[in-house]
Scaffold this motif. Sequence first.
Motif, PDB file in Angstrom:
ATOM      1  N   ALA A  14      -2.248  -5.467  -8.192  1.00  0.00           N
ATOM      2  CA  ALA A  14      -3.186  -6.290  -8.947  1.00  0.00           C
ATOM      3  C   ALA A  14      -3.321  -7.667  -8.332  1.00  0.00           C
ATOM      4  CB  ALA A  14      -2.731  -6.407 -10.398  1.00  0.00           C
ATOM      5  N   LYS A  15      -2.651  -7.887  -7.245  1.00  0.00           N
ATOM      6  CA  LYS A  15      -2.699  -9.143  -6.491  1.00  0.00           C
ATOM      7  C   LYS A  15      -2.349 -10.355  -7.347  1.00  0.00           C
ATOM      8  CE  LYS A  15      -5.454  -7.839  -2.553  1.00  0.00           C
ATOM      9  NZ  LYS A  15      -5.245  -6.434  -2.742  1.00  0.00           N
ATOM     10  N   GLU A  16      -1.373 -10.193  -8.225  1.00  0.00           N
ATOM     11  CA  GLU A  16      -0.971 -11.355  -9.018  1.00  0.00           C
ATOM     12  C   GLU A  16      -0.256 -12.359  -8.131  1.00  0.00           C
ATOM     13  OE1 GLU A  16       1.213 -10.289 -12.481  1.00  0.00           O
ATOM     14  OE2 GLU A  16      -0.270  -8.841 -13.137  1.00  0.00           O
ATOM     15  N   PRO A  17      -0.599 -13.625  -8.255  1.00  0.00           N
ATOM     16  CA  PRO A  17      -0.052 -14.633  -7.339  1.00  0.00           C
ATOM     17  C   PRO A  17       1.450 -14.839  -7.480  1.00  0.00           C
ATOM     18  CG  PRO A  17      -1.323 -15.666  -9.090  1.00  0.00           C
ATOM     19  CD  PRO A  17      -1.547 -14.201  -9.219  1.00  0.00           C
ATOM     20  N   ILE A  48       2.259   3.790  -1.312  1.00  0.00           N
ATOM     21  CA  ILE A  48       1.675   3.101  -2.457  1.00  0.00           C
ATOM     22  C   ILE A  48       0.982   1.819  -2.024  1.00  0.00           C
ATOM     23  CG2 ILE A  48       2.216   1.882  -4.593  1.00  0.00           C
ATOM     24  CD1 ILE A  48       4.573   3.686  -4.939  1.00  0.00           C
ATOM     25  N   VAL A  49       1.690   1.075  -1.208  1.00  0.00           N
ATOM     26  CA  VAL A  49       1.174  -0.242  -0.864  1.00  0.00           C
ATOM     27  C   VAL A  49      -0.058  -0.146   0.021  1.00  0.00           C
ATOM     28  CG1 VAL A  49       1.764  -2.221   0.572  1.00  0.00           C
ATOM     29  CG2 VAL A  49       3.282  -1.513  -1.235  1.00  0.00           C
ATOM     30  N   ASN A  50      -0.198   0.976   0.730  1.00  0.00           N
ATOM     31  CA  ASN A  50      -1.303   1.083   1.679  1.00  0.00           C
ATOM     32  C   ASN A  50      -2.476   1.901   1.182  1.00  0.00           C
ATOM     33  OD1 ASN A  50      -0.266  -0.489   3.795  1.00  0.00           O
ATOM     34  ND2 ASN A  50       1.194   1.128   4.263  1.00  0.00           N
ATOM     35  N   VAL A  51      -2.611   2.066  -0.141  1.00  0.00           N
ATOM     36  CA  VAL A  51      -3.767   2.846  -0.620  1.00  0.00           C
ATOM     37  C   VAL A  51      -5.047   2.078  -0.353  1.00  0.00           C
ATOM     38  CG1 VAL A  51      -2.540   4.133  -2.375  1.00  0.00           C
ATOM     39  CG2 VAL A  51      -3.463   1.892  -2.921  1.00  0.00           C
ATOM     40  N   SER A  52      -6.138   2.832  -0.354  1.00  0.00           N
ATOM     41  CA  SER A  52      -7.435   2.236  -0.022  1.00  0.00           C
ATOM     42  C   SER A  52      -7.881   1.269  -1.106  1.00  0.00           C
ATOM     43  CB  SER A  52      -8.476   3.338   0.130  1.00  0.00           C
ATOM     44  OG  SER A  52      -8.830   3.805  -1.160  1.00  0.00           O
ATOM     45  N   PRO A  53      -8.722   0.299  -0.754  1.00  0.00           N
ATOM     46  CA  PRO A  53      -9.207  -0.677  -1.736  1.00  0.00           C
ATOM     47  C   PRO A  53      -9.915  -0.021  -2.909  1.00  0.00           C
ATOM     48  CG  PRO A  53      -9.812  -1.355   0.475  1.00  0.00           C
ATOM     49  CD  PRO A  53      -9.181  -0.016   0.607  1.00  0.00           C
ATOM     50  N   GLN A  92      -6.769  -0.830 -10.874  1.00  0.00           N
ATOM     51  CA  GLN A  92      -6.793  -2.088 -11.612  1.00  0.00           C
ATOM     52  C   GLN A  92      -7.522  -1.943 -12.938  1.00  0.00           C
ATOM     53  OE1 GLN A  92      -8.335  -4.686  -8.518  1.00  0.00           O
ATOM     54  NE2 GLN A  92      -6.384  -5.762  -8.485  1.00  0.00           N
ATOM     55  N   LYS A  93      -8.487  -1.003 -12.979  1.00  0.00           N
ATOM     56  CA  LYS A  93      -9.209  -0.799 -14.234  1.00  0.00           C
ATOM     57  C   LYS A  93      -8.275  -0.312 -15.326  1.00  0.00           C
ATOM     58  CE  LYS A  93     -13.947   0.257 -12.892  1.00  0.00           C
ATOM     59  NZ  LYS A  93     -14.082   1.422 -12.011  1.00  0.00           N
TER      60      LYS A  93
END
Lengths: 496, 308, 137
Positions: free
Chosen positions: B72-75, B289-294, B301-302
């Motif tokens: 979720a790209k939380e800072p 997991i970390v490399n899944v597609s955008p 994220q939804k």
Amino acid sequence: MFEAFISGLTQVLSFPAFAFMMLGMGVGFVVGILPGLGGATAIALMLPFIYPMSPVEAVAFLLGMHSVCATTGDITSILFAIPGEPSCVATILDGHPMVKKGEAGRALGAALFSSLLGAWVGAFTLAAAMPIVRPLVMAFGSPEFFMIVFVGITFMSSLGGGSMVKAFAAAALGLLISMVGCSPHTGTLRYALGQLYLWEGVPLIPLVVGLFGIPEVVEMAVKGTSLAEVGPMGKVVGVMEGIKDTIRHWGLVVRCSILGALIGIIPGLGGGVAQFVAYGHAVQSSPDKERFGKGAVEGVLGPGAANNSKEGGALIPTVAFGVPAGATMAILLGAFLIMGLVPGPDMVDPEKHADITFSMVWTLVIANFICVGIALLFLNQIVKITRIKGTILIPFITLLIFLGAYANDNNFGDIISVMIFGLLGWAMVKWDWPRAPLILGVILGSLAENNLYISTARYGATWLGRPIVIILIVISILVIFYPFWQERRQKQKKVA
Amino acid sequence: MVGYSPGGGYDAYARLLARHMGKYIPGNPTFVVQNRPGASSLIAGNHIYSVAKPDGLTFGTVVRELYTRQLAKEPEVKCDWAKFSWIGSATSEVYVVMARAAKGVRNVEDIKKLPQPLFWGETVMGVGPTLLARAMEDTLGLEFKFVLGYGSSADYAMAMERGEIDIMGGSWGTLIAQRPHWLKEPRLVNIIMQGGIKRSPHLTDVPALGELVTSEKDKRLVLLIDAGNQTARPFIGPPGIPQDQLNLLRRAFDSALKDPALLSDAKKSKLAIDDPLTGEDCAKLAKEIVNVSPDDVTAYQKLLTQKK
Amino acid sequence: MSAGLFPWVIAGPGLILAVILLVRDLKSGTKGDQSGPSPEAEAATMRLELQRTVNILAWIFCFFLGIWLLRFSVAIVLFTFLYLKFQSKDSWWLSLLLTGFAWAFFYGLFVRILHLPFSEGQLFLWFPWLPSLPWLG
């Protein structure tokens, strides 16, 4: 059922179980006295030791430890104005002023003896409730929880000491503080100032320890006296007086114990709420409210009883439903599972494990009896601490404040919290703002918000029509208007 | 180092390992468990990642879905799920969806037939069971009304018994250990579905979400959600532990989980040791997991918030 | 109910009230003792109070700084000893004894028994060449 009742007793009194109970009590005694070090943490750390024990031995050990914490937690609250447990905050309000008046023995005697009676009422409630526990707890849903919290908030009108307006303002600040953290509705972070530390909200222990502890240290340094500010002229009123007070006010003690036990049953409310509701009740039922906050012994009796009786109450949902009534109960639940005791209908069934549940009842009764007995014997020695030169005590109390706050979560942020709330507490004392409503706001704020949210999401507006809810609404209206009504009555009496 | 206060599940597994792992390491060192709670174990996660020294002397356990925040790209996330030195996972878990029997709902089809959405109870959005719930909404066309704000799973479990909520998600292991009476006749709940791509060997007569979805995209989403359950009790160290140290720890971890004393303690504490994963496999999974597609990240994220 | 709404509905009016009261209090001065001493004596008392307040707040703040820069164990030893010897004006013997007791309590309970994690003091992180006395705990 009767055989289970007796069997529970004999099992607790039998040799290994009894020894474990004494051991647990020893640990609990120390843990209760140390601020910040909570009963919950202690139980969790003791878990590995219970593996080899039988269920009754483990129950005697853990409950012996736990039931004693609430009793001894009042000791640091009264002597140093630093709560030994989060459920012991209300005892500070009148207990510590009594120490300053030189009545430390009396305050401690009252707190301990009312704790004993409270524990017994709580144990009795657990025993008596067993047959009706499930339907009783099932009747209380989120709307009812919200209303109970609301009633707790309305009791705040009795915590104001002098100015009710200031009390409301302090409570509002407390409510605001409780909002920090993740909102349940959207999961968004509120007021966290970008700090990970605040994600789960402002932690309660550093807040309380700082808010009450630091101003005490400051005051001791400024006044230059010992804890008991009365000089050599004052008499040290003793422990017996405190015990007599408890008996003198037995009605209040019993009522507050029942309140505590009932509130203890509600998951999530527990110690935070029970003590303040009891204190509020003590204030409201007294003809002379002005004495409170300055060393009225009833202000010690009420919360002292309630914070012990709630333990008996709290065991009810934990044992009968596997729903822990608070953090400590959650860990106890883990312990029950380790021992192979699955909470639920089996625990109250006389054919199955009711005797273990009764052994819990007996542990509460006996452990508190022994603990209070021992404490009372040493109390006069403990009271001598209040006569030690203040400047010697200051480093130790400050040390306890910081360590206690840190031990909460092992986070340096807690130390910063202590400083910030310490400053706030000092300012509040200086400008005569009551601190208790602030604590009440913090404790109850998120509980109120969460339960309100659940109630409206689930029931729309219909929750207001539920029978218990209506009863509680009426009670809260009564609580709010009672002081006004009492004043009018007194004025009328004067006129007549 | 445990990302939670003493007494919870992650703490229990950590202490279990602490008691038994030492004997598989030369010198039989004593393990000391330290608790560093906060921010749902993110504080511990960040600490293990950047502050702890990678000398093999410190490692810890955090919430299995910590990667959610990273995706979720939380800072505030200052750690990388894939870059941790993975020691292993003590067990795997299965999430199940349970609905109150009184509602007459036995499977997904029954849910679709209901006139009103069911009330799904949980603490907050974004935790494991809600990810499953939202995935059901997005991939199967269902709709739930979320009732949030419960303090813990014990609280909404009780709400379930009261009839305040109709449906919830939780671990199968916890259900049979702590609430077996829910499944005894007369049943309180029906098990509607389990999470995951395929049925767990422990639960073969309940359909898995992976079977019910059709598109490849949806199947990938299910995998992403379930990844946490495969490493249900993850143990990680700071990145950069020297390889032979790491291997030592990994082997000690694996051996400890087979140790009869540990298994007997685990059984007593009702801590399941099902399909533990080795450090190597965990690391592989973490990388995936970390490399899944955008696109997949967006779909994931939804799931973190309620449907708009 | 949006996330931000509930707090403001409940706490908003309360806070406004609080600010008004605070301003009123600040204007009217602090709560003072009404009984007897003469104005000069009272002024002297107030000055002494102020002095002592600043003093203790400074000590507490320094303890806090010590915990941050030097870590708990060192801060405890330093603060206890310095306060007892120089503020409380106790004897060397008593100060050392009580400091030892304080440290033993801290070390025995919080380090050995409870294994609480204590981070290194900030000063030693900035200047690793300083002696950090790890044996203190």
